[in-house]
Write a protein that holds these residues in place. Structure first.
Motif, PDB file in Angstrom:
ATOM      1  N   ILE A 119     -45.939  -4.705  10.223  1.00  0.00           N
ATOM      2  CA  ILE A 119     -44.615  -5.326  10.273  1.00  0.00           C
ATOM      3  C   ILE A 119     -44.536  -6.473   9.267  1.00  0.00           C
ATOM      4  N   GLY A 120     -43.627  -6.325   8.324  1.00  0.00           N
ATOM      5  CA  GLY A 120     -43.352  -7.407   7.373  1.00  0.00           C
ATOM      6  C   GLY A 120     -44.552  -7.828   6.552  1.00  0.00           C
ATOM      7  N   ILE A 121     -45.334  -6.839   6.086  1.00  0.00           N
ATOM      8  CA  ILE A 121     -46.547  -7.166   5.338  1.00  0.00           C
ATOM      9  C   ILE A 121     -46.201  -7.595   3.905  1.00  0.00           C
ATOM     10  N   THR A 122     -46.679  -8.751   3.517  1.00  0.00           N
ATOM     11  CA  THR A 122     -46.561  -9.188   2.124  1.00  0.00           C
ATOM     12  C   THR A 122     -47.947  -9.506   1.613  1.00  0.00           C
ATOM     13  N   LYS A 123     -48.260  -8.986   0.427  1.00  0.00           N
ATOM     14  CA  LYS A 123     -49.571  -9.250  -0.168  1.00  0.00           C
ATOM     15  C   LYS A 123     -49.379  -9.553  -1.646  1.00  0.00           C
ATOM     16  N   ARG A 124     -49.812 -10.741  -2.045  1.00  0.00           N
ATOM     17  CA  ARG A 124     -49.682 -11.129  -3.446  1.00  0.00           C
ATOM     18  C   ARG A 124     -51.052 -11.234  -4.084  1.00  0.00           C
ATOM     19  N   PHE A 125     -51.143 -10.823  -5.350  1.00  0.00           N
ATOM     20  CA  PHE A 125     -52.332 -11.084  -6.167  1.00  0.00           C
ATOM     21  C   PHE A 125     -51.876 -11.976  -7.309  1.00  0.00           C
ATOM     22  N   GLY A 126     -52.102 -13.249  -7.217  1.00  0.00           N
ATOM     23  CA  GLY A 126     -51.608 -14.164  -8.247  1.00  0.00           C
ATOM     24  C   GLY A 126     -50.104 -14.028  -8.360  1.00  0.00           C
ATOM     25  N   PRO A 127     -49.607 -13.798  -9.578  1.00  0.00           N
ATOM     26  CA  PRO A 127     -48.153 -13.718  -9.759  1.00  0.00           C
ATOM     27  C   PRO A 127     -47.578 -12.375  -9.291  1.00  0.00           C
ATOM     28  N   LEU A 128     -48.465 -11.403  -9.044  1.00  0.00           N
ATOM     29  CA  LEU A 128     -48.011 -10.051  -8.736  1.00  0.00           C
ATOM     30  C   LEU A 128     -47.852  -9.864  -7.223  1.00  0.00           C
ATOM     31  N   THR A 129     -46.711  -9.365  -6.802  1.00  0.00           N
ATOM     32  CA  THR A 129     -46.523  -9.049  -5.389  1.00  0.00           C
ATOM     33  C   THR A 129     -46.742  -7.553  -5.214  1.00  0.00           C
ATOM     34  N   ALA A 130     -47.863  -7.189  -4.578  1.00  0.00           N
ATOM     35  CA  ALA A 130     -48.207  -5.777  -4.446  1.00  0.00           C
ATOM     36  C   ALA A 130     -47.465  -5.143  -3.282  1.00  0.00           C
ATOM     37  N   ASN A 131     -47.280  -5.910  -2.202  1.00  0.00           N
ATOM     38  CA  ASN A 131     -46.500  -5.438  -1.059  1.00  0.00           C
ATOM     39  C   ASN A 131     -45.481  -6.519  -0.699  1.00  0.00           C
ATOM     40  N   ARG A 132     -44.223  -6.123  -0.650  1.00  0.00           N
ATOM     41  CA  ARG A 132     -43.167  -7.104  -0.364  1.00  0.00           C
ATOM     42  C   ARG A 132     -42.518  -6.725   0.957  1.00  0.00           C
ATOM     43  N   ASP A 133     -42.810  -7.498   2.009  1.00  0.00           N
ATOM     44  CA  ASP A 133     -42.171  -7.333   3.312  1.00  0.00           C
ATOM     45  C   ASP A 133     -42.154  -5.863   3.742  1.00  0.00           C
ATOM     46  N   VAL A 134     -43.330  -5.236   3.700  1.00  0.00           N
ATOM     47  CA  VAL A 134     -43.416  -3.809   4.002  1.00  0.00           C
ATOM     48  C   VAL A 134     -43.558  -3.603   5.510  1.00  0.00           C
ATOM     49  N   SER A 135     -42.705  -2.782   6.062  1.00  0.00           N
ATOM     50  CA  SER A 135     -42.858  -2.372   7.457  1.00  0.00           C
ATOM     51  C   SER A 135     -43.093  -0.872   7.484  1.00  0.00           C
ATOM     52  N   PHE A 136     -44.119  -0.494   8.205  1.00  0.00           N
ATOM     53  CA  PHE A 136     -44.610   0.877   8.109  1.00  0.00           C
ATOM     54  C   PHE A 136     -45.157   1.247   9.474  1.00  0.00           C
ATOM     55  N   ALA A 137     -44.626   2.305  10.078  1.00  0.00           N
ATOM     56  CA  ALA A 137     -45.080   2.678  11.419  1.00  0.00           C
ATOM     57  C   ALA A 137     -45.455   4.152  11.450  1.00  0.00           C
ATOM     58  N   VAL A 138     -46.571   4.442  12.098  1.00  0.00           N
ATOM     59  CA  VAL A 138     -47.062   5.816  12.178  1.00  0.00           C
ATOM     60  C   VAL A 138     -47.153   6.210  13.642  1.00  0.00           C
ATOM     61  N   ARG A 139     -46.491   7.297  13.988  1.00  0.00           N
ATOM     62  CA  ARG A 139     -46.534   7.779  15.368  1.00  0.00           C
ATOM     63  C   ARG A 139     -47.875   8.429  15.672  1.00  0.00           C
ATOM     64  N   LYS A 140     -48.255   8.337  16.937  1.00  0.00           N
ATOM     65  CA  LYS A 140     -49.494   9.000  17.353  1.00  0.00           C
ATOM     66  C   LYS A 140     -49.363  10.504  17.162  1.00  0.00           C
TER      67      LYS A 140
END
Lengths: 514, 320
Positions: free
Chosen positions: A14-35
């Motif tokens: 939920i709302g994953i953000t991951k930055r590497f220095g100036p680069l934003t690799a994941n911007r507010d990513v929400s991702f759900a996988v059903r069983k």
């Protein structure tokens, strides 16, 4: 869309953000996988798929956002934590130890020890049992070095299962498989979900994504574009979501007919580095204005064929003729002088010097020509002008001719190689895996460039492990299996299935016994 | 011809075993670092420190065992410095190894001067050498007793270690992790194996064995310390490790070759062959062995003939 009750989800990010220095690799990513579903995660290179999965697997810590596994919020700080939560990751590049046996690899890090010594008999028995229950056939006592790529992948999956994974992440699993092996893999994965396990599949093969998955999530530029059921999606729609514009998938249109023979190989034999036969009785002709594609599973002699043609490996028998000159066993500069341009399979090894600037890379191989040197000194002004022109013409995304190749993305590095090789007016092009590790948008551009050379009357030998690429570009399709050319096919009429059978040597055995 | 028959005698076999022992000890130590993926060129220096502090410890404690403890401790300290630089700080292993070798050479010379006030060598009745073990029953049977009995404990240890090291490397978890660390570190790390720790452990084990090898030099058959006493044995071990890949059985074979060269050169010296020539023997042997091995492995240029091609080419059963 995916708005069921929370307990039904195996994974929620939920709302994953991951930055590497100036680069934003994941911007507010929400991702759900059903069983119990197979969930495909698609997107171009650099869209953030791998980063997202690395966050999930504890290899990167997210800058913000939270992760739930089976409904419970968790903090995944290392792969060990992820494994403890029942996650398992099958990497694209296998992490197997070649000198160890299958069982030793599977139990590495969790050996069965008795009296201070490793109990290999118990390990072998455990692998046998696991292999039987999962439907992944392997021989636990074989040494991994001797396995085929398909078997290595089964070992990787067993490794994950042996650690108790209920949620399996696979990163580009079919990149190295034949279509048939790919289908076997998907059947196995479907078996997993039937047992209540969950599968996340990272892929950029759109057809297989649609074929195998229940749900598809598309990432672009680090953000989620959409999550949709696979049913009802089309390849064209998916590609448009990924690239952000419509993409042409059809066979390339072509006009003009093939001209005179440019390259002729007659009964070429060659040995590999260990001195074993790698090419056997290979004869082929490439005409002007024609694309001949070599299809086949990686490691069936394509590398050696490319090296022999490029003058990097001497044939042990046979004749080679390029533009009327005998080039069998001639070194690379002679072959290039006879009219060869070469786009090598591994651009980092033979294509570019990543430490050097773009213009130095553009110059390479032409440093002695009068256009770029005078009295032993390089005329950098001219080189810079040439590089600037090529950057423009090939749409290389960079700061300029002085930028180091290291700073470029994979697709742009490949364009540097293409720019150098395609701009020299050579009559014969040897192109080996032109779009390996290149995203869909750039792939299209590269394919267009290749077709332009064909229209100019250049003879082209294309070696690719990507079947769709071969079928899209080739005028004639040759299939390589265990060092032999086993079939010549018409790409207009042949089916993927048929090519797959040839790639596995089905036709060859028939021919050999006849 | 006469020289040859004089050289090859039962006592030569005993001499070979004796001279093999120190190279074998240090090479078996190096087997751990080799398998862990470290090119350990510092073996020479570790051995030399072991030899010097073995003498010192023996004098101070009045026992050979004390010497062994001192020598091994000194060598282990060298190994710790080496692995801190190479593993933790990721310094270049050849540079660090060479620096430590040079340091060991200088340090032992200056300490000799500082402690004993002499240059060159330490000879002192207070140095207690290693005892000889007389194996009961066998000792008096000739020629078996001559070959199998009467060595110092470290000689027996060295040969027993071949088997022990093999078991550790190929049958225990520690050995497996060390091998995986050297062969495919990223695979090891992805499974939670701490590769840096494995390399430290390998380096420490190596230090212990290299130190023991050094002690064997100074307290074994010659009870004294001399400047640069290891005289290239650490480098011979490095050579053995390069072409054995750290496999204990191959290490044994390689070391026996050098042991033979060592013993033969001693023998030739007593026969009046110029000592300068004789001292070259181990190195001539090592260069020749390296040459032969690489010659055998050189890429072969194969030309097939039509006859080859009409016959089935490979075992896979494909005709052309």
């Amino acid at each position: 869309m995916a708005a069921d009750i929370a307990a039904d989800f195996a994974i929620e990010m939920i709302g994953i953000t991951k930055r590497f220095g100036p680069l934003t690799a994941n911007r507010d990513v929400s991702f759900a996988v059903r069983k119990g579903e197979i969930h495909a995660l698609v997107g171009e290179n650099g869209a953030g798929k791998t980063t997202l999965m690395n966050v999930l697997f504890g290899m990167h810590l997210p800058d913000s956002g939270q992760i739930k596994v089976n409904g419970a919020q968790v903090e995944i700080t290392s792969p060990q934590v992820a494994i403890g939560l029942g996650l398992g990751m099958v990497h694209q590049h296998f992490k197997l130890v070649p000198s160890l046996t299958v069982a030793e690899n599977i139990f590495l890090g969790m050996e069965i020890v008795r009296g201070g010594l490793i109990d290999s008999a118990s390990q072998v028995a455990a692998v046998r049992a696991l292999s039987a229950s999962s439907g992944l056939a392997v021989d636990p006592t074989r040494v991994v070095r001797d396995l085929s790529v398909g078997s290595e992948q089964r070992v990787e999956i067993l490794k994950v299962l042996a650690r108790g994974a209920r949620i399996v992440i696979l990163d580009e699993p079919t990149a190295v498989l034949t279509p048939q092996e790919g289908r076997d893999l998907f059947r196995t994965l479907r078996g997993f979900t039937d047992q209540g396990m969950t599968v996340i599949l990272i892929s950029h093969h759109l057809d297989e994504v649609l074929e195998v998955s229940d749900t598809v999530t598309v990432l672009r530029d680090g953000a989620v574009i959409g999550t949709e059921p696979a049913k009802g999606l089309t390849e064209a729609r998916l590609a448009q979501m990924m690239v952000g514009r419509p993409v042409d998938f059809g066979r390339k249109r072509r006009d003009g007919t093939a001209g005179a023979p440019v390259l002729t190989l007659t009964r070429i034999h060659a040995r590999d580095d260990r001195g074993l036969p790698a090419l056997m009785d290979v004869s082929l002709t490439v005409h002007a204005g024609e694309i001949v594609a070599i299809a086949g599973v990686d490691g069936n002699g394509q590398t050696e064929l490319a090296e022999v043609v490029a003058g990097l490996r001497g044939p042990s028998y046979g004749r080679m003729n390029l533009n009327g000159r005998d080039i069998a066993g001639a070194p690379a500069d002679i072959v290039r002088g006879a009219g060869l341009a070469h786009v090598p399979a591994d651009r980092l090894v033979r294509g570019v010097d990543v430490q050097a600037s773009i213009m130095s890379n553009i110059l390479m191989g032409r440093q002695d020509s009068s256009a770029f040197s005078k009295g032993g000194m390089i005329r950098w002004g001219r080189v810079r002008a040439e590089a600037a022109a090529l950057i423009k013409r090939f749409d290389i995304r960079t700061q300029g001719p002085d930028a180091s190749v290291k700073s470029l993305s994979g697709g742009n590095m490949q364009k540097v190689v293409l720019a150098r090789e395609f701009s020299q007016g050579k009559q014969f092009l040897l192109i080996d895996q032109p779009t390996r590790g290149v995203d869909i948008g750039a792939t299209e551009g590269i394919h267009d460039e290749i077709m332009r050379r064909r229209a100019e009357g250049v003879a082209i030998l294309l070696i690719s492990v990507q079947l769709d690429e071969c079928m899209k570009l080739a005028d004639r399709l040759l299939v390589m299996f265990q060092g032999c050319l086993v079939a010549e096919l018409d790409p207009k009429t042949v089916t993927v299935n048929e090519i797959g059978l040839h790639m596995m040597g089905a036709s060859h055995n028939r021919k050999a016994s006849a | 011809m006469e020289i040859l028959t004089q050289v090859f005698t039962i006592s030569l076999i005993a001499a070979i075993l004796r001279t093999t022992a120190p190279i074998l000890l240090v090479a078996l130590g190096g087997a751990f670092t080799t398998k862990a993926g470290i090119f350990n060129i510092g073996l020479e220096g570790q051995m030399l420190m072991g030899a010097f502090f073995g003498v010192l410890g023996s004098m101070w404690t009045g026992s050979a065992l004390g010497g062994l403890v001192f020598g091994v401790t000194a060598s282990v300290l060298m190994a710790v410095i080496f692995s801190v630089f190479v593993v933790t700080l990721r310094a270049n292993e050849v540079v660090v190894g060479l620096a430590l070798n040079i340091m060991a050479g200088g340090l032992t010379i200056s300490l000799t001067k500082a402690i004993f006030g002499v240059r060159g060598s330490i000879v002192n009745p207070a140095i207690v050498g290693m005892p000889r073990i007389h194996v009961p029953l066998i000792h008096d049977i000739r020629p078996l007793g001559q070959i199998l009995s009467g060595y110092t404990p470290l000689v027996y240890t060295a040969f027993a270690l071949v088997f022990l090291v093999w078991v550790i490397l190929f049958r225990t978890r520690l050995g497996l992790y060390i091998r995986v660390t050297g062969e495919k570190p990223e695979a090891a790390q992805s499974l939670g194996i701490r590769t840096a720790r494995m390399q430290h452990i390998a380096s420490l084990i190596c230090g212990v064995l290299a130190g023991a090898a050094g002690v064997h030099l100074s307290l074994g058959y010659i009870v004294m310390f001399a400047e640069n006493m290891s005289s290239g044995r650490g480098f011979m071990a490095v050579a053995v490790l390069i072409f054995s890949g750290g496999d204990p059985v191959k290490v044994l074979l390689g070391c026996l070759l050098f042991g033979f060269a060592d013993a033969a050169s001693l023998r030739l010296q007593t026969m009046g062959v110029s000592s300068y020539l004789v001292l070259m023997v181990p190195f001539v042997v090592s260069v020749s062995a390296l040459f032969l091995l690489s010659w055998r492995q050189r890429p072969k240029i194969i030309r097939e003939t039509l006859q080859h091609l009409t016959a089935p080419v490979v075992a896979k059963g494909q005709g052309s």
